[in-house]
Design a protein around this motif. Structure first.
Motif, PDB file in Angstrom:
ATOM      1  N   ASP A   1       0.841  -1.193   0.000  1.00 55.47           N
ATOM      2  CA  ASP A   1       0.000   0.000   0.000  1.00 55.47           C
ATOM      3  C   ASP A   1       0.878   1.247   0.000  1.00 55.47           C
ATOM      4  O   ASP A   1       1.195   1.769   1.050  1.00 55.47           O
ATOM      5  CB  ASP A   1      -0.898  -0.033   1.235  1.00 55.47           C
ATOM      6  N   ASP A   2       1.362   1.770  -1.169  1.00 50.22           N
ATOM      7  CA  ASP A   2       0.803   1.440  -2.462  1.00 50.22           C
ATOM      8  C   ASP A   2       1.890   1.490  -3.519  1.00 50.22           C
ATOM      9  O   ASP A   2       1.637   1.711  -4.674  1.00 50.22           O
ATOM     10  CB  ASP A   2      -0.312   2.432  -2.759  1.00 50.22           C
TER      11      ASP A   2
ATOM     12  N   GLN B   1      -1.604  -4.307   5.541  1.00 45.91           N
ATOM     13  CA  GLN B   1      -1.782  -2.914   5.134  1.00 45.91           C
ATOM     14  C   GLN B   1      -2.045  -2.046   6.356  1.00 45.91           C
ATOM     15  O   GLN B   1      -2.870  -2.379   7.204  1.00 45.91           O
ATOM     16  CB  GLN B   1      -2.957  -2.844   4.160  1.00 45.91           C
TER      17      GLN B   1
ATOM     18  N   GLU C   1       4.230  -4.911   7.082  1.00 49.33           N
ATOM     19  CA  GLU C   1       3.558  -4.824   5.784  1.00 49.33           C
ATOM     20  C   GLU C   1       4.375  -5.593   4.750  1.00 49.33           C
ATOM     21  O   GLU C   1       5.607  -5.562   4.760  1.00 49.33           O
ATOM     22  CB  GLU C   1       3.416  -3.368   5.364  1.00 49.33           C
TER      23      GLU C   1
END
Length: 470
Positions: A125-126, A444, A449
């Motif tokens: 993300d992202d 996320q 992550e």
């Protein structure tokens, strides 16, 4: 026989996977949180360079010291359509101590249950979408596949902060941002792993509620049972906002919801039901919604408590009645529900529970003249939900392009997460369709992550097919 865009992407990626993973890791190593404007500027300058070296006419949309919008344009003679690719390069804040696999900006590839994943803030993300678009351009160029449409890139640096200045920046460059469709390359694919095409996103707004007790912490033995405890009062106030099934009890909370069309209802009926798998993955013994499926509930507004703060806990706990208690509330919206109206419904509910509501720090006179006082901050960095009809001709062209690259896809009316689609539509007078590529379990917004590298390579194929649309 000439290669298709997806085949060209696959042929380009397979012999270069290790090198591309290293390049992506270098991109992830650049800090990109809102509290580091210099880091965001370095990201923007890097992306400007990446576009320029590929022959893309590129520039930065700037406004004072704000994170720039990175813009790129490829003009194609005789093009019938202009397609705009949106993504964001900023990421959520990080707490280094919570990252157990690797520090947030020291990317590392790990084997997890037989699949390769890269860990780092922004992996899912992202930044993945941006890297996939750049790599897809390289793949099409290597295969000598010409573009058919005008292509524009809009990569934002404030999305995780609510995009408070995006519309102003877009308005200042209206002649550059118009397009037949904006493709929003953000979010995770369906939990089944199949490519998803999403035609809308929830809106988002926040309120913060602070309630008040004594002017300073009081000994809980000397003053307990007498001095009101704001932490207790706040949790009682919050508990009244929902029933035991998660249904919001605030009056008029569900008023105005625009119904789904027959085609949208059919798409939901044909979508996979992943609830049981998700309960196992997230170790949930029950879910809200009274047994209704996740995809159905995403198409309703929601109320979530992001966090509560008051006093201290654990080793720092003290036997005191704290002076204040604060809760941050996240309100997700669906089409037909206005963010200002939803904020007001929360305010009205708090007032109905006997609180005198203020929007600034209350004075001593206010606290003494009212039994209960609540300060409510209404976040202005908010936006409404948007949904694009599935039967639009450009929507059908996008679906066909994605199917050509990925096979059967899942069509969803609404994504659970929020993207400032409303601002894009107003500024560019366009339609939006969301094409996510990240894995659903990418952590996320949280620590560790990550992105499945297979999702990244699949994303390159998807982006190549979209870039080559008529």
């Amino acid at each position: 026989m000439a290669q298709s865009p997806a085949e060209a992407a696959k042929s380009y990626v397979e012999p270069r996977e290790a090198d591309l993973a290293q390049q992506f890791g270098d991109f992830l190593a650049m800090p990109n949180v809102a509290a580091d404007p210099a880091g965001l500027k370095r990201n923007a300058d890097f992306l400007l360079h990446e576009l320029t070296k590929r022959g893309v006419a590129a520039q930065l949309f700037t406004q004072g010291d704000l994170p720039p919008v990175v813009y790129g344009e490829i003009q194609t003679p005789g093009a019938k359509h202009t397609i705009v690719f949106y993504a964001h390069y900023d990421g959520q804040p990080v707490t280094n101590s919570e990252w157990t696999v690797t520090p947030p900006f020291t990317p590392v590839v790990r084997d997890v249950n037989g699949e390769r994943r890269i860990y780092g803030r922004g992996a899912g993300d992202d930044k993945a979408a941006i890297f996939a678009q750049l790599t897809a351009l390289d793949a099409l160029h290597a295969a000598k596949i010409p573009l058919k449409a005008n292509i524009r890139f809009v990569w934002e640096g404030e999305e995780e902060a609510g995009s408070p200045h995006l519309e102003e920046m877009l308005d200042a460059h209206r002649d550059l941002i118009a397009g037949d469709v904006w493709l929003i390359c953000d979010g995770p694919v369906d939990q089944s792993g199949r490519q998803t095409v999403v035609f809308g996103a929830r809106g988002d707004t926040h309120v913060a509620i602070t309630v008040y007790g004594p002017s300073h912490g009081l000994h809980s033995g000397h003053y307990g049972n007498w001095a009101p405890n704001p932490a207790m009062e706040l949790v009682q106030l919050l508990a009244g906002m929902k029933d035991e099934n998660g249904h919001v009890l605030i009056p008029h909370f569900y008023d105005g919801i625009a119904p789904l069309s027959a085609m949208e209802k059919q798409a939901l009926a044909e979508a996979p039901v992943n609830d049981r798998m998700l309960m196992d993955a997230f170790e949930l013994g029950h879910t809200d919604g009274g047994g209704r499926h996740l995809l159905d509930l995403i198409n309703e507004p929601s109320l979530n408590i992001n966090g509560i703060s008051s006093g201290q806990t654990g080793a720092h706990a003290a036997n005191v009645i704290p002076p204040t208690a604060t809760a941050d509330i996240d309100l997700r919206l669906v089409v037909g529900v206005d963010w200002k109206a939803q904020q007001q419904r929360v305010v009205d509910y708090v007032a109905s529970r006997g609180y005198f509501v203020v929007d600034t720090e209350p004075t001593k006179e206010m606290l003494l003249s009212h039994a209960k006082v609540a300060k409510i901050f209404r976040d202005p960095a908010s936006y409404n939900a948007v949904r694009t009809p599935l039967d639009l001709p450009i929507a059908q062209e996008v679906i066909a392009a994605v199917k050509g690259a990925r096979g059967e896809v899942e069509l969803l009316p609404t994504m659970g997460g929020s993207v400032p689609l409303e601002m894009m539509i107003r500024a560019a007078h366009t339609h939006t369709i969301t094409l996510p590529i990240a894995n659903y379990d990418d952590n996320q917004h949280a620590a560790n992550e990550n992105l499945r590298l297979k999702n990244l390579w699949d994303g390159v194929e998807t982006m190549a097919a979209l870039l080559e649309m008529d």
